[in-house]
Design an enzyme around this catalytic site. Structure first.
Site, PDB file in Angstrom:
ATOM      1  N   ASN A  90      44.603  35.928  63.092  1.00 35.29           N
ATOM      2  CA  ASN A  90      44.684  35.494  64.479  1.00 35.29           C
ATOM      3  C   ASN A  90      45.601  36.376  65.329  1.00 35.29           C
ATOM      4  O   ASN A  90      45.448  36.440  66.545  1.00 35.29           O
ATOM      5  CB  ASN A  90      45.176  34.046  64.532  1.00 35.29           C
ATOM      6  CG  ASN A  90      45.542  33.602  65.933  1.00 35.29           C
ATOM      7  OD1 ASN A  90      44.676  33.394  66.782  1.00 35.29           O
ATOM      8  ND2 ASN A  90      46.843  33.468  66.195  1.00 35.29           N
ATOM      9  N   SER A 142      36.634  38.399  69.912  1.00 36.76           N
ATOM     10  CA  SER A 142      36.711  37.945  71.302  1.00 36.76           C
ATOM     11  C   SER A 142      35.392  38.269  71.980  1.00 36.76           C
ATOM     12  O   SER A 142      34.695  39.221  71.588  1.00 36.76           O
ATOM     13  CB  SER A 142      37.846  38.663  72.037  1.00 36.76           C
ATOM     14  OG  SER A 142      37.787  38.440  73.436  1.00 36.76           O
ATOM     15  N   TYR A 154      41.497  46.693  73.839  1.00 35.31           N
ATOM     16  CA  TYR A 154      41.284  45.349  73.291  1.00 35.31           C
ATOM     17  C   TYR A 154      39.830  45.163  72.865  1.00 35.31           C
ATOM     18  O   TYR A 154      39.543  44.657  71.775  1.00 35.31           O
ATOM     19  CB  TYR A 154      41.673  44.310  74.342  1.00 35.31           C
ATOM     20  CG  TYR A 154      41.700  42.886  73.850  1.00 35.31           C
ATOM     21  CD1 TYR A 154      42.753  42.416  73.088  1.00 35.31           C
ATOM     22  CD2 TYR A 154      40.666  42.004  74.179  1.00 35.31           C
ATOM     23  CE1 TYR A 154      42.784  41.100  72.645  1.00 35.31           C
ATOM     24  CE2 TYR A 154      40.687  40.690  73.752  1.00 35.31           C
ATOM     25  CZ  TYR A 154      41.752  40.239  72.990  1.00 35.31           C
ATOM     26  OH  TYR A 154      41.764  38.928  72.546  1.00 35.31           O
ATOM     27  N   ALA A 155      38.903  45.594  73.723  1.00 38.90           N
ATOM     28  CA  ALA A 155      37.480  45.470  73.402  1.00 38.90           C
ATOM     29  C   ALA A 155      37.137  46.247  72.139  1.00 38.90           C
ATOM     30  O   ALA A 155      36.398  45.772  71.265  1.00 38.90           O
ATOM     31  CB  ALA A 155      36.628  45.947  74.575  1.00 38.90           C
ATOM     32  N   ALA A 156      37.672  47.460  72.021  1.00 34.55           N
ATOM     33  CA  ALA A 156      37.408  48.277  70.840  1.00 34.55           C
ATOM     34  C   ALA A 156      37.966  47.615  69.582  1.00 34.55           C
ATOM     35  O   ALA A 156      37.324  47.619  68.522  1.00 34.55           O
ATOM     36  CB  ALA A 156      38.011  49.670  71.020  1.00 34.55           C
ATOM     37  N   SER A 157      39.161  47.048  69.705  1.00 35.16           N
ATOM     38  CA  SER A 157      39.771  46.398  68.535  1.00 35.16           C
ATOM     39  C   SER A 157      38.961  45.183  68.098  1.00 35.16           C
ATOM     40  O   SER A 157      38.769  44.947  66.894  1.00 35.16           O
ATOM     41  CB  SER A 157      41.217  45.997  68.846  1.00 35.16           C
ATOM     42  OG  SER A 157      41.296  44.892  69.732  1.00 35.16           O
ATOM     43  N   LYS A 158      38.455  44.423  69.048  1.00 35.30           N
ATOM     44  CA  LYS A 158      37.716  43.206  68.703  1.00 35.30           C
ATOM     45  C   LYS A 158      36.296  43.522  68.241  1.00 35.30           C
ATOM     46  O   LYS A 158      35.741  42.816  67.387  1.00 35.30           O
ATOM     47  CB  LYS A 158      37.702  42.246  69.895  1.00 35.30           C
ATOM     48  CG  LYS A 158      39.092  41.713  70.252  1.00 35.30           C
ATOM     49  CD  LYS A 158      39.774  41.046  69.072  1.00 35.30           C
ATOM     50  CE  LYS A 158      41.095  40.405  69.435  1.00 35.30           C
ATOM     51  NZ  LYS A 158      41.740  39.718  68.298  1.00 35.30           N
TER      52      LYS A 158
END
Length: 247
Positions: A90, A142, A154-158
């Protein structure tokens, strides 16, 4: 006691928000909880918020971006509890900026925490799960994985979490280990408190259900996928986003 009786659950980013809500729910259903976070003061406060009779809560300060710290965490849990049944990845951060303005530090911090940190945790617990031929891994992706302005890191990580989840599900199915991802939409956590109210109002109007999700609603989905009720569900990405992904 509940569906998680005699189960040991590690929850990263467990000191607040979705992580803490998940810890509370699993503890109420009988799980022994290992709360992991980088903030010791918040961890202790969170542990005091979990009220579940006859269930113990252990707190561990750990930087999940450090593989050695993660290995020591897994070894400690095995030493103290004898098993690791559930991992909830998480922990996550944001460092938002438009792509052409994003610094190396902003990119690396988010990728290292959200994606590499989750991988470090998986890699550390998988051998113990394989040895017992049992495990449940649930990682928080996400809806931003499909793109969001100002969140390329953030988008790449998710999106990476989704790819990792699918791959691990293929690798680990033969060991009775399920691996799934929950994709929260906008959720009323501490992270949202930094966003101006008028911006949040605009965002809420774009959600078909016309409201933010609650941490407890995300916790319900996570707990289901971590339970034996979902024993034949693996490799899925479950949006908990008020139908936001449909539009």
């Amino acid at each position: 006691m509940g569906r998680f009786e005699n189960k040991v659950a590690i929850i990263t980013g467990g000191a607040r928000g979705i992580g803490l809500a998940t810890a509370k729910k699993m503890a109420a259903d009988g799980a022994k909880i290992i709360l992991v976070d980088i903030n010791e003061a918040q961890l202790q406060e969170a542990a005091g918020c979990i009220e579940a009779p006859q269930v113990s809560v252990m707190t561990c300060v750990c930087d999940i971006t450090d593989p050695q710290q993660v290995e020591k965490l897994a070894e400690l849990v095995i030493k103290e509890c004898g098993q690791i049944d559930i991992l909830v990845n998480n922990a996550g951060i944001t460092r938002d900026a438009m792509s052409d303005k994003m610094t190396d530090l902003q990119w690396n911090q988010v990728i290292n925490t959200n994606l590499t940190g989750a991988f470090n945790m998986c890699r550390a617990v998988i051998p113990y799960m394989k040895a017992r031929k049992y495990g449940r891994i649930v990682s928080l992706a996400s809806v931003s994985a499909y793109g969001n302005v100002g969140q390329v890191n953030y988008a790449a990580s998710k999106a990476g979490i989704i790819g990792m989840t699918r791959t691990l599900a293929l690798e680990l199915g033969r060991y009775n280990i399920t691996v799934n991802a929950v994709l929260p939409g906008l959720t009323a956590t501490e992270m949202m408190k930094t966003i101006p109210e008028h911006v949040l109002d605009t965002w809420e109007k774009k959600i078909p259900m016309r409201r933010l999700g609650q941490p407890e609603e995300q916790a319900d989905a996570i707990s289901f996928l971590a339970s034996d009720a979902a024993s034949y569900i693996s490799g899925v990405e479950l949006p908990v986003a008020g139908a936001a992904l449909i539009i």
